[in-house]
Each structure stands twice: as C-alpha cells, then as structure tokens.
Motif scaffolding. Structure first.
Motif, PDB file in Angstrom:
ATOM      1  N   ALA A 118       0.812  -1.221   0.000  1.00 31.79           N
ATOM      2  CA  ALA A 118       0.000   0.000   0.000  1.00 31.79           C
ATOM      3  C   ALA A 118       0.844   1.269   0.000  1.00 31.79           C
ATOM      4  O   ALA A 118       0.297   2.370  -0.079  1.00 31.79           O
ATOM      5  N   ALA A 119       2.166   1.119   0.074  1.00 31.12           N
ATOM      6  CA  ALA A 119       3.029   2.304   0.147  1.00 31.12           C
ATOM      7  C   ALA A 119       2.969   3.109  -1.146  1.00 31.12           C
ATOM      8  O   ALA A 119       2.870   4.344  -1.128  1.00 31.12           O
ATOM      9  N   GLY A 120       3.029   2.420  -2.283  1.00 33.47           N
ATOM     10  CA  GLY A 120       2.994   3.129  -3.564  1.00 33.47           C
ATOM     11  C   GLY A 120       1.708   3.894  -3.785  1.00 33.47           C
ATOM     12  O   GLY A 120       1.742   5.100  -4.082  1.00 33.47           O
ATOM     13  N   PRO A 121       0.534   3.250  -3.665  1.00 33.59           N
ATOM     14  CA  PRO A 121      -0.716   4.012  -3.815  1.00 33.59           C
ATOM     15  C   PRO A 121      -0.855   5.138  -2.797  1.00 33.59           C
ATOM     16  O   PRO A 121      -1.429   6.182  -3.116  1.00 33.59           O
ATOM     17  N   ALA A 122      -0.334   4.944  -1.588  1.00 31.09           N
ATOM     18  CA  ALA A 122      -0.432   5.996  -0.579  1.00 31.09           C
ATOM     19  C   ALA A 122       0.374   7.225  -0.993  1.00 31.09           C
ATOM     20  O   ALA A 122      -0.081   8.368  -0.849  1.00 31.09           O
ATOM     21  N   VAL A 123       1.577   6.990  -1.516  1.00 27.16           N
ATOM     22  CA  VAL A 123       2.396   8.112  -1.990  1.00 27.16           C
ATOM     23  C   VAL A 123       1.716   8.812  -3.156  1.00 27.16           C
ATOM     24  O   VAL A 123       1.685  10.042  -3.245  1.00 27.16           O
ATOM     25  N   PHE A 124       1.143   8.032  -4.063  1.00 22.79           N
ATOM     26  CA  PHE A 124       0.462   8.610  -5.223  1.00 22.79           C
ATOM     27  C   PHE A 124      -0.735   9.462  -4.791  1.00 22.79           C
ATOM     28  O   PHE A 124      -0.950  10.563  -5.305  1.00 22.79           O
ATOM     29  N   LEU A 125      -1.515   8.968  -3.839  1.00 20.38           N
ATOM     30  CA  LEU A 125      -2.660   9.733  -3.360  1.00 20.38           C
ATOM     31  C   LEU A 125      -2.221  10.999  -2.636  1.00 20.38           C
ATOM     32  O   LEU A 125      -2.882  12.037  -2.727  1.00 20.38           O
ATOM     33  N   ALA A 126      -1.107  10.909  -1.896  1.00 19.46           N
ATOM     34  CA  ALA A 126      -0.605  12.092  -1.195  1.00 19.46           C
ATOM     35  C   ALA A 126      -0.189  13.184  -2.170  1.00 19.46           C
ATOM     36  O   ALA A 126      -0.339  14.377  -1.894  1.00 19.46           O
ATOM     37  N   LEU A 127       0.339  12.797  -3.322  1.00 25.21           N
ATOM     38  CA  LEU A 127       0.701  13.775  -4.341  1.00 25.21           C
ATOM     39  C   LEU A 127      -0.516  14.287  -5.107  1.00 25.21           C
ATOM     40  O   LEU A 127      -0.561  15.436  -5.536  1.00 25.21           O
ATOM     41  N   LEU A 128      -1.508  13.417  -5.273  1.00 25.34           N
ATOM     42  CA  LEU A 128      -2.683  13.781  -6.068  1.00 25.34           C
ATOM     43  C   LEU A 128      -3.653  14.665  -5.302  1.00 25.34           C
ATOM     44  O   LEU A 128      -4.263  15.575  -5.876  1.00 25.34           O
ATOM     45  N   ALA A 129      -3.813  14.424  -4.002  1.00 23.11           N
ATOM     46  CA  ALA A 129      -4.838  15.118  -3.219  1.00 23.11           C
ATOM     47  C   ALA A 129      -4.736  16.637  -3.291  1.00 23.11           C
ATOM     48  O   ALA A 129      -5.754  17.323  -3.486  1.00 23.11           O
ATOM     49  N   PRO A 130      -3.543  17.241  -3.148  1.00 27.99           N
ATOM     50  CA  PRO A 130      -3.490  18.715  -3.206  1.00 27.99           C
ATOM     51  C   PRO A 130      -3.856  19.282  -4.567  1.00 27.99           C
ATOM     52  O   PRO A 130      -4.145  20.472  -4.679  1.00 27.99           O
ATOM     53  N   MET A 131      -3.830  18.460  -5.623  1.00 29.17           N
ATOM     54  CA  MET A 131      -4.148  18.953  -6.960  1.00 29.17           C
ATOM     55  C   MET A 131      -5.656  18.987  -7.226  1.00 29.17           C
ATOM     56  O   MET A 131      -6.080  19.557  -8.228  1.00 29.17           O
ATOM     57  N   LEU A 132      -6.457  18.377  -6.366  1.00 29.21           N
ATOM     58  CA  LEU A 132      -7.909  18.346  -6.554  1.00 29.21           C
ATOM     59  C   LEU A 132      -8.504  19.608  -5.945  1.00 29.21           C
ATOM     60  O   LEU A 132      -8.927  19.628  -4.795  1.00 29.21           O
ATOM     61  N   ARG A 133      -8.546  20.667  -6.730  1.00 33.30           N
ATOM     62  CA  ARG A 133      -8.933  21.971  -6.203  1.00 33.30           C
ATOM     63  C   ARG A 133     -10.372  22.352  -6.537  1.00 33.30           C
ATOM     64  O   ARG A 133     -11.008  23.071  -5.778  1.00 33.30           O
ATOM     65  N   THR A 134     -10.875  21.907  -7.667  1.00 32.34           N
ATOM     66  CA  THR A 134     -12.228  22.285  -8.073  1.00 32.34           C
ATOM     67  C   THR A 134     -13.214  21.180  -7.720  1.00 32.34           C
ATOM     68  O   THR A 134     -12.830  20.020  -7.562  1.00 32.34           O
ATOM     69  N   PRO A 135     -14.504  21.517  -7.600  1.00 29.56           N
ATOM     70  CA  PRO A 135     -15.509  20.479  -7.315  1.00 29.56           C
ATOM     71  C   PRO A 135     -15.557  19.397  -8.386  1.00 29.56           C
ATOM     72  O   PRO A 135     -15.789  18.223  -8.072  1.00 29.56           O
ATOM     73  N   THR A 136     -15.324  19.766  -9.642  1.00 31.67           N
ATOM     74  CA  THR A 136     -15.345  18.757 -10.710  1.00 31.67           C
ATOM     75  C   THR A 136     -14.207  17.763 -10.542  1.00 31.67           C
ATOM     76  O   THR A 136     -14.395  16.552 -10.706  1.00 31.67           O
ATOM     77  N   GLU A 137     -13.028  18.237 -10.197  1.00 33.91           N
ATOM     78  CA  GLU A 137     -11.891  17.341 -10.009  1.00 33.91           C
ATOM     79  C   GLU A 137     -12.131  16.400  -8.831  1.00 33.91           C
ATOM     80  O   GLU A 137     -11.799  15.209  -8.890  1.00 33.91           O
ATOM     81  N   ARG A 138     -12.706  16.923  -7.767  1.00 34.97           N
ATOM     82  CA  ARG A 138     -12.998  16.063  -6.613  1.00 34.97           C
ATOM     83  C   ARG A 138     -14.080  15.041  -6.966  1.00 34.97           C
ATOM     84  O   ARG A 138     -14.032  13.898  -6.502  1.00 34.97           O
ATOM     85  N   ALA A 139     -15.050  15.459  -7.763  1.00 34.39           N
ATOM     86  CA  ALA A 139     -16.105  14.527  -8.165  1.00 34.39           C
ATOM     87  C   ALA A 139     -15.537  13.407  -9.033  1.00 34.39           C
ATOM     88  O   ALA A 139     -15.906  12.234  -8.880  1.00 34.39           O
ATOM     89  N   VAL A 140     -14.631  13.740  -9.930  1.00 33.67           N
ATOM     90  CA  VAL A 140     -14.006  12.715 -10.775  1.00 33.67           C
ATOM     91  C   VAL A 140     -13.218  11.732  -9.920  1.00 33.67           C
ATOM     92  O   VAL A 140     -13.313  10.511 -10.103  1.00 33.67           O
ATOM     93  N   ALA A 141     -12.440  12.246  -8.978  1.00 38.96           N
ATOM     94  CA  ALA A 141     -11.652  11.366  -8.114  1.00 38.96           C
ATOM     95  C   ALA A 141     -12.543  10.470  -7.268  1.00 38.96           C
ATOM     96  O   ALA A 141     -12.299   9.261  -7.143  1.00 38.96           O
ATOM     97  N   GLY A 142     -13.599  11.046  -6.676  1.00 31.12           N
ATOM     98  CA  GLY A 142     -14.501  10.237  -5.858  1.00 31.12           C
ATOM     99  C   GLY A 142     -15.230   9.177  -6.650  1.00 31.12           C
ATOM    100  O   GLY A 142     -15.364   8.030  -6.203  1.00 31.12           O
ATOM    101  N   LEU A 143     -15.690   9.536  -7.850  1.00 30.10           N
ATOM    102  CA  LEU A 143     -16.393   8.571  -8.688  1.00 30.10           C
ATOM    103  C   LEU A 143     -15.446   7.465  -9.151  1.00 30.10           C
ATOM    104  O   LEU A 143     -15.838   6.287  -9.219  1.00 30.10           O
ATOM    105  N   ALA A 144     -14.205   7.817  -9.448  1.00 31.86           N
ATOM    106  CA  ALA A 144     -13.225   6.798  -9.855  1.00 31.86           C
ATOM    107  C   ALA A 144     -12.955   5.817  -8.724  1.00 31.86           C
ATOM    108  O   ALA A 144     -12.840   4.601  -8.945  1.00 31.86           O
ATOM    109  N   VAL A 145     -12.879   6.319  -7.501  1.00 32.55           N
ATOM    110  CA  VAL A 145     -12.671   5.429  -6.350  1.00 32.55           C
ATOM    111  C   VAL A 145     -13.858   4.484  -6.173  1.00 32.55           C
ATOM    112  O   VAL A 145     -13.689   3.283  -5.936  1.00 32.55           O
ATOM    113  N   LEU A 146     -15.066   5.034  -6.294  1.00 33.65           N
ATOM    114  CA  LEU A 146     -16.254   4.198  -6.141  1.00 33.65           C
ATOM    115  C   LEU A 146     -16.329   3.118  -7.225  1.00 33.65           C
ATOM    116  O   LEU A 146     -16.656   1.960  -6.948  1.00 33.65           O
ATOM    117  N   LEU A 147     -16.015   3.498  -8.460  1.00 31.68           N
ATOM    118  CA  LEU A 147     -16.053   2.522  -9.549  1.00 31.68           C
ATOM    119  C   LEU A 147     -14.983   1.451  -9.358  1.00 31.68           C
ATOM    120  O   LEU A 147     -15.246   0.256  -9.529  1.00 31.68           O
TER     121      LEU A 147
END
Length: 284
Positions: free
Chosen positions: A175-204
């Motif tokens: 889980a170390a690799g995905p955790a690092v990737f998410l830590a880098l990705l999270a600050p880039m999700l600034r708009t509601p659309t970007e957060r919606a895409v990320a959340g929907l991708a996780v659910l799918l």
C-alpha cells in the motif's frame, strides 16, 4: 496635477527563484518518492517476478502507478494482457504531461527523447510550480535524476530483500505506492469537478473490484472523467437556458408583485408622470 503611472507588471514569469530553493524542493520530492521503490521491489518479487524483471520494469517503465498496477494485477491472478492494459492506460497520462512540459521547458530536440523518460507525476508537479524557464528546467532535471536513481536502486534492494522480509501483506508495503500517489494527487484536486471525478473513480474501482478480473476495474474507473464532464455540461446548459428564459420574461412583463400600469415607466401612471413633468417644464 502629477501624472499617475500604472504599477509595473510583476508576473510570475518575471519573478526569479533562487536555484537553491528549486534544488531543495526537487530533492525533497525525489528522495521522498524514490524511497518507495523499495516497496515496489518487494511487491514485485512477492508477485512472482524475477529480480531481472522487477529491475527492468523500473528502468524502462519508470512510472510507479503503472508498475504497482501491473504487479498487483499479476499477484491477484489476473491475466497478463489485462494487467498490461491497465498499466498502459494509467501511463497514458504522462503523454499529456509531455505536451504541456514541452512548451514550458523548450528543450533541444536531441535531449527530448531522453527527457521523455522522466515525464511523470512528480517531475510535472515540480516543473509547474516554478516561475521561470530556468527554474523549470532545473527542477525537472534534479527531480527526474534523483527519482530515477533512487527508484531503481531501491527497487533492486527491495527485490533482493523480499525473501528476508517474507509476507509483504503483513508489512503493508503493497500500500506504500498508492499511498504516496494519493498524497501527491490530493493537493491537486482543487475544483468540485476534479474532486467529483476522483470520488467517482474510487467508487467505480472499489465497487467493481470483487466482480471483475484484476486490472479491469482500473480501466472502468477511467470513465469517471467523461461522466463528470457530461453531467457538468448538462448542468451548465440547463442553467444557461433558465437564465435566458428568465431574461425574456422580465423584459416584457413587470415585477409579479407590482400591478400593471402603476409604477412601471410604460404604464398609465408612468405616462401621466411623464406628461406632468413635461408640463412643468413648459410652465417654467
């Protein structure tokens, strides 16, 4: 009266940044992410890949998300072609990074094929954060070189030490690799659309994981982006249509809480008021 002059335009492109600050930022990202190559080496060896295969993936592929997706799918018993397809589509994003970085870096043609190997999430993030072309080139080079050397070195060490570590699931290194990737990705999700895409991708991805072969949920999760854009486009079109309809209604009709012809300038009272004002002017 003294002539006022406009303030000088101090854009980000004209604001220099010390080389030491750029190197510090680049080394911080390169070292932090490069050390997680150890987790990939252990995970890769635990999934059945040989030492040569694990090192070849880091040397030639060199994109952590795709590498972890490939070995994770193989470890789960997935089809090699499906696992490779999932890794490929995850790596496609680097091509879009390259389109943007080619404009910002403007490297010589002879250097571009070598620099393309270093176009990944981390180098792109560091490059985009720099204000000048010199700082961008320096940040890209230091991040890419540091990360490439450390990632390959720690992959070798992880693959060699996999037997000594034993069960990688017990250590949670997978889980170390995905955790690092998410830590880098999270600050880039600034708009509601970007957060919606990320959340929907996780659910799918998580929802389809128990019912689809390994690697396929990653491909299906990529549909989150066009789905979110379609929904956003429909909302924008609907709100625009409602606004246009409202403008048409308000242009021909007065306010609903006002009786027609009382206060409006085109009503009887308005005409009377205009006539009275005209008469007053003539009387003067």
């Amino acid at each position: 009266m003294a002539q006022q002059t406009a303030p000088p335009d101090t854009s980000a492109e004209d604001t220099p940044k010390p080389d030491s600050a750029v190197v510090r930022d680049a080394l911080g990202v390169g070292v932090a992410v490069g050390l997680s190559g150890f987790a990939f080496g252990v995970t890769s060896a635990g999934s059945g890949l040989s030492l040569l295969q694990s090192c070849a993936l880091s040397l030639l592929v060199f994109t952590g998300a795709s590498q972890f997706a490939l070995v994770g799918a193989l470890a789960a018993g997935g089809n090699p072609f499906t696992a490779a397809a999932g890794a490929f589509f995850l790596g496609v994003r680097n091509a879009f990074y390259g389109l943007r970085l080619s404009q910002l870096l403007a490297l010589p043609r002879a250097v571009r094929p070598l620099a393309a190997q270093w176009v990944i999430d981390e180098t792109t993030a560091v490059t985009l954060a720099q204000p000048t072309r010199r700082a961008r080139r320096l940040g890209f080079t230091v991040t890419g070189l540091t990360l490439y050397l450390l990632w390959n070195l720690t992959t070798l060490l992880g693959a060699l030490g996999a037997k000594a570590i034993g069960d990688t699931d017990a250590w949670g290194l997978d889980a170390a690799g995905p955790a690092v990737f998410l830590a880098l990705l999270a600050p880039m999700l600034r708009t509601p659309t970007e957060r919606a895409v990320a959340g929907l991708a996780v659910l799918l991805g998580l929802g389809l994981l128990p019912v689809l072969p390994a690697g396929v949920p990653v491909l299906v999760a990529a549909l989150a982006a066009p789905l979110a854009l379609v929904v956003e486009g429909r909302r924008g079109g609907r709100s625009g249509a409602e606004g246009a309809e409202g403008d048409v209604v308000t242009e021909g009709v007065g306010r609903p809480d006002e009786p027609a012809g009382t206060d409006g300038p085109d009503g009887p009272d308005g005409l009377k008021g205009s006539a009275g004002a005209a008469g007053s002017e003539e009387g003067r």
